[in-house]
Design a protein around this motif. Structure first.
Motif, PDB file in Angstrom:
ATOM      1  N   TRP A   1      -4.932  -0.946   7.469  1.00  0.00           N
ATOM      2  CA  TRP A   1      -4.288  -1.107   6.086  1.00  0.00           C
ATOM      3  C   TRP A   1      -6.042  -0.979   5.876  1.00  0.00           C
ATOM      4  O   TRP A   1      -6.313  -0.287   4.453  1.00  0.00           O
ATOM      5  CB  TRP A   1      -4.250  -3.112   6.194  1.00  0.00           C
ATOM      6  CG  TRP A   1      -2.465  -3.513   6.009  1.00  0.00           C
ATOM      7  CD1 TRP A   1      -1.724  -1.976   6.692  1.00  0.00           C
ATOM      8  CD2 TRP A   1      -1.961  -4.230   6.307  1.00  0.00           C
ATOM      9  NE1 TRP A   1      -0.377  -2.507   7.080  1.00  0.00           N
ATOM     10  CE2 TRP A   1      -0.661  -4.377   6.528  1.00  0.00           C
ATOM     11  CE3 TRP A   1      -2.758  -5.721   5.707  1.00  0.00           C
ATOM     12  CZ2 TRP A   1       0.415  -5.515   6.097  1.00  0.00           C
ATOM     13  CZ3 TRP A   1      -1.848  -6.904   6.609  1.00  0.00           C
ATOM     14  CH2 TRP A   1      -0.862  -6.427   6.638  1.00  0.00           C
ATOM     15  N   ASP A   2      -7.020  -1.160   6.067  1.00  0.00           N
ATOM     16  CA  ASP A   2      -8.161  -1.055   5.663  1.00  0.00           C
ATOM     17  C   ASP A   2      -8.603   0.180   5.625  1.00  0.00           C
ATOM     18  O   ASP A   2      -9.947   0.440   5.131  1.00  0.00           O
ATOM     19  CB  ASP A   2      -9.374  -2.111   6.616  1.00  0.00           C
ATOM     20  CG  ASP A   2      -9.090  -3.434   6.384  1.00  0.00           C
ATOM     21  OD1 ASP A   2      -8.880  -3.825   5.912  1.00  0.00           O
ATOM     22  OD2 ASP A   2      -9.860  -4.184   7.226  1.00  0.00           O
ATOM     23  N   ASP A   3      -8.032   1.089   6.857  1.00  0.00           N
ATOM     24  CA  ASP A   3      -8.687   2.398   6.642  1.00  0.00           C
ATOM     25  C   ASP A   3      -7.793   3.216   4.469  1.00  0.00           C
ATOM     26  O   ASP A   3      -8.672   4.815   4.274  1.00  0.00           O
ATOM     27  CB  ASP A   3      -7.427   3.364   7.564  1.00  0.00           C
ATOM     28  CG  ASP A   3      -8.169   3.160   9.056  1.00  0.00           C
ATOM     29  OD1 ASP A   3      -9.561   3.398   9.049  1.00  0.00           O
ATOM     30  OD2 ASP A   3      -7.517   2.766   9.844  1.00  0.00           O
ATOM     31  N   PHE A   4      -6.899   2.483   4.587  1.00  0.00           N
ATOM     32  CA  PHE A   4      -6.569   2.909   2.948  1.00  0.00           C
ATOM     33  C   PHE A   4      -7.103   2.433   1.842  1.00  0.00           C
ATOM     34  O   PHE A   4      -7.085   0.608   1.975  1.00  0.00           O
ATOM     35  CB  PHE A   4      -5.189   2.842   3.005  1.00  0.00           C
ATOM     36  CG  PHE A   4      -4.525   3.769   4.291  1.00  0.00           C
ATOM     37  CD1 PHE A   4      -4.436   5.721   3.904  1.00  0.00           C
ATOM     38  CD2 PHE A   4      -4.170   2.936   5.207  1.00  0.00           C
ATOM     39  CE1 PHE A   4      -4.078   6.309   5.226  1.00  0.00           C
ATOM     40  CE2 PHE A   4      -3.153   4.466   6.113  1.00  0.00           C
ATOM     41  CZ  PHE A   4      -3.515   4.902   6.176  1.00  0.00           C
TER      42      PHE A   4
ATOM     43  N   TYR B   1      -0.909  -7.060  -0.539  1.00  0.00           N
ATOM     44  CA  TYR B   1      -0.991  -6.016  -2.086  1.00  0.00           C
ATOM     45  C   TYR B   1      -1.055  -6.085  -3.771  1.00  0.00           C
ATOM     46  O   TYR B   1      -1.143  -5.191  -4.508  1.00  0.00           O
ATOM     47  CB  TYR B   1       0.748  -7.125  -2.726  1.00  0.00           C
ATOM     48  CG  TYR B   1       1.570  -7.630  -1.431  1.00  0.00           C
ATOM     49  CD1 TYR B   1       2.351  -6.472  -1.729  1.00  0.00           C
ATOM     50  CD2 TYR B   1       1.554  -8.317  -1.033  1.00  0.00           C
ATOM     51  CE1 TYR B   1       3.797  -6.444  -0.650  1.00  0.00           C
ATOM     52  CE2 TYR B   1       2.805  -8.448   0.365  1.00  0.00           C
ATOM     53  CZ  TYR B   1       3.822  -7.703   0.210  1.00  0.00           C
ATOM     54  OH  TYR B   1       5.006  -7.429   1.306  1.00  0.00           O
ATOM     55  N   HIS B   2      -2.378  -6.125  -3.119  1.00  0.00           N
ATOM     56  CA  HIS B   2      -3.682  -5.843  -3.943  1.00  0.00           C
ATOM     57  C   HIS B   2      -4.089  -4.876  -4.032  1.00  0.00           C
ATOM     58  O   HIS B   2      -4.499  -4.158  -4.858  1.00  0.00           O
ATOM     59  CB  HIS B   2      -4.926  -7.110  -3.971  1.00  0.00           C
ATOM     60  CG  HIS B   2      -5.470  -6.523  -2.585  1.00  0.00           C
ATOM     61  ND1 HIS B   2      -5.084  -7.198  -1.407  1.00  0.00           N
ATOM     62  CD2 HIS B   2      -6.648  -6.056  -2.481  1.00  0.00           C
ATOM     63  CE1 HIS B   2      -6.467  -5.998  -0.853  1.00  0.00           C
ATOM     64  NE2 HIS B   2      -7.124  -5.700  -1.562  1.00  0.00           N
ATOM     65  N   LYS B   3      -3.276  -3.766  -2.940  1.00  0.00           N
ATOM     66  CA  LYS B   3      -3.524  -2.440  -2.800  1.00  0.00           C
ATOM     67  C   LYS B   3      -2.279  -1.762  -2.649  1.00  0.00           C
ATOM     68  O   LYS B   3      -2.291  -0.638  -2.058  1.00  0.00           O
ATOM     69  CB  LYS B   3      -4.919  -1.918  -2.255  1.00  0.00           C
ATOM     70  CG  LYS B   3      -4.372  -2.164  -0.945  1.00  0.00           C
ATOM     71  CD  LYS B   3      -6.013  -1.689   0.096  1.00  0.00           C
ATOM     72  CE  LYS B   3      -5.489  -1.697   1.042  1.00  0.00           C
ATOM     73  NZ  LYS B   3      -6.849  -1.659   2.059  1.00  0.00           N
TER      74      LYS B   3
ATOM     75  N   GLY C   1      -5.266   7.303   0.394  1.00  0.00           N
ATOM     76  CA  GLY C   1      -3.829   6.503   0.427  1.00  0.00           C
ATOM     77  C   GLY C   1      -3.071   7.173   1.525  1.00  0.00           C
ATOM     78  O   GLY C   1      -3.371   8.354   1.610  1.00  0.00           O
ATOM     79  N   CYS C   2      -1.914   6.593   1.390  1.00  0.00           N
ATOM     80  CA  CYS C   2      -0.851   7.394   1.563  1.00  0.00           C
ATOM     81  C   CYS C   2       0.561   6.355   1.094  1.00  0.00           C
ATOM     82  O   CYS C   2       0.570   5.875   0.178  1.00  0.00           O
ATOM     83  CB  CYS C   2      -1.056   6.499   3.143  1.00  0.00           C
ATOM     84  SG  CYS C   2      -0.476   5.027   3.833  1.00  0.00           S
ATOM     85  N   GLU C   3       1.661   7.103   1.864  1.00  0.00           N
ATOM     86  CA  GLU C   3       3.013   7.189   0.906  1.00  0.00           C
ATOM     87  C   GLU C   3       3.633   6.933   2.760  1.00  0.00           C
ATOM     88  O   GLU C   3       3.964   7.818   2.901  1.00  0.00           O
ATOM     89  CB  GLU C   3       3.429   8.632   0.100  1.00  0.00           C
ATOM     90  CG  GLU C   3       5.152   7.941   0.259  1.00  0.00           C
ATOM     91  CD  GLU C   3       5.739   8.602  -0.701  1.00  0.00           C
ATOM     92  OE1 GLU C   3       6.733   7.930  -1.222  1.00  0.00           O
ATOM     93  OE2 GLU C   3       5.718  10.168  -0.904  1.00  0.00           O
ATOM     94  N   THR C   4       3.415   5.566   3.047  1.00  0.00           N
ATOM     95  CA  THR C   4       4.825   5.229   4.644  1.00  0.00           C
ATOM     96  C   THR C   4       5.668   5.109   4.094  1.00  0.00           C
ATOM     97  O   THR C   4       6.102   5.206   2.326  1.00  0.00           O
ATOM     98  CB  THR C   4       3.857   4.077   4.669  1.00  0.00           C
ATOM     99  OG1 THR C   4       4.225   4.041   6.432  1.00  0.00           O
ATOM    100  CG2 THR C   4       3.861   2.910   4.229  1.00  0.00           C
ATOM    101  N   ASP C   5       6.990   4.829   4.999  1.00  0.00           N
ATOM    102  CA  ASP C   5       8.402   4.497   4.563  1.00  0.00           C
ATOM    103  C   ASP C   5       8.578   3.566   5.185  1.00  0.00           C
ATOM    104  O   ASP C   5       8.290   2.284   6.282  1.00  0.00           O
ATOM    105  CB  ASP C   5       8.978   5.766   5.187  1.00  0.00           C
ATOM    106  CG  ASP C   5       9.889   6.125   4.305  1.00  0.00           C
ATOM    107  OD1 ASP C   5      11.202   4.922   3.852  1.00  0.00           O
ATOM    108  OD2 ASP C   5       9.967   7.505   4.375  1.00  0.00           O
TER     109      ASP C   5
END
Length: 265
Positions: free
Chosen positions: A102-105, A150-152, A84-88
């Protein structure tokens, strides 16, 4: 049934610039999860994609190629290790993870409370309780209107002190119940997860804990689903996680039905 502690969806590795801890490796993170009997774990290093203009100097090196150095993630038969990631979100409410990624996470978390980055998430003249309160609400609304998968997706550390280092509880206390109810009803509608992430110091402070717990209580009333996030940047953060998780679950009287279900495709 009481909310079962079987995951941790917010963990930083040594690849996050605010960690850079050689002991905070993917294998060490997986070992932590396996020791505690978790079913799923997720690595969420700080990230701003190179294809999204406006990265701060701090975010520029933390692009996709950088955080993907953690892959392939180690795995265990008893525990799925997710990427996953924490973006901003910058001060123009632009999110640093483009649709093409989006599909990479497996999971993407976005903070509304990263209001400590002068010039990037707020302007110097906005460094006061009233403006930070307004920015928090606007960032929350922008998150809900961003059309994310939003489901992920998770809403990260909604009561974090980074909201306003000299008075974050004042910021939170000044947001009325109706506003919080409206925002969290939006979370329930889009189906995102709401992160359970409160520090031990706050959990032990009887004088200030209700200010911090109130948003989570309102979120629960609005039908939001919650996930656990240690936000650990170092091994000691992982070591403290279970104590924090248990306190939050008990204080909020959470049941298994309150859990956000993140399932890897």
């Amino acid at each position: 049934m009481r909310f079962i502690i079987d995951h941790d969806y917010h963990i930083h590795s040594q690849l996050s610039s605010c960690s850079s801890d050689p002991e905070q490796t993917p294998q060490a993170i997986l070992d932590y999860a396996v020791r505690r009997g978790f079913k799923q774990i997720c690595i969420t290093d700080h990230y701003w994609d190179a294809a999204v203009e406006g990265a701060s100097n701090w975010y520029q090196p933390q692009n996709f190629d950088h955080i993907a150095e953690a892959k392939p993630l180690p795995q265990d038969d008893s525990c799925r290790f997710l990427f996953g990631c924490e973006t901003d979100m910058d001060r123009f409410f632009k999110i640093g993870c483009p649709k093409e990624r989006w599909d990479d996470f497996d999971f993407i978390i976005v903070p509304t409370t990263h209001l400590h980055m002068d010039g990037f998430t707020f302007l110097p003249e906005q460094n006061n309780v009233e403006d930070k309160r307004e920015l928090f609400i606007k960032r929350f609304e922008a998150f809900l209107n961003a059309g994310l998968p939003y489901h992920k997706v998770g809403l990260a550390h909604i009561t974090c002190s980074l909201l306003h280092r000299t008075g974050y509880k004042e910021v939170l206390a000044g947001i009325d119940d109706q506003t919080f109810a409206r925002l969290f009803a939006g979370c329930a509608d889009v189906g995102c997860g709401v992160e359970l992430n409160i520090g031990l110091a706050e959990l032990a402070n009887n004088d200030g804990i209700e200010t911090i717990l109130r948003p989570y209580r309102i979120a629960k009333q609005q039908g939001c689903k919650f996930y656990l996030g240690s936000d650990a940047h170092h091994p000691n953060g992982l070591a403290q996680a279970m104590g924090r998780f248990n306190l939050m679950i008990d204080m909020l009287e959470l049941e298994e039905s309150d859990k956000f279900q993140l399932v890897k495709a």
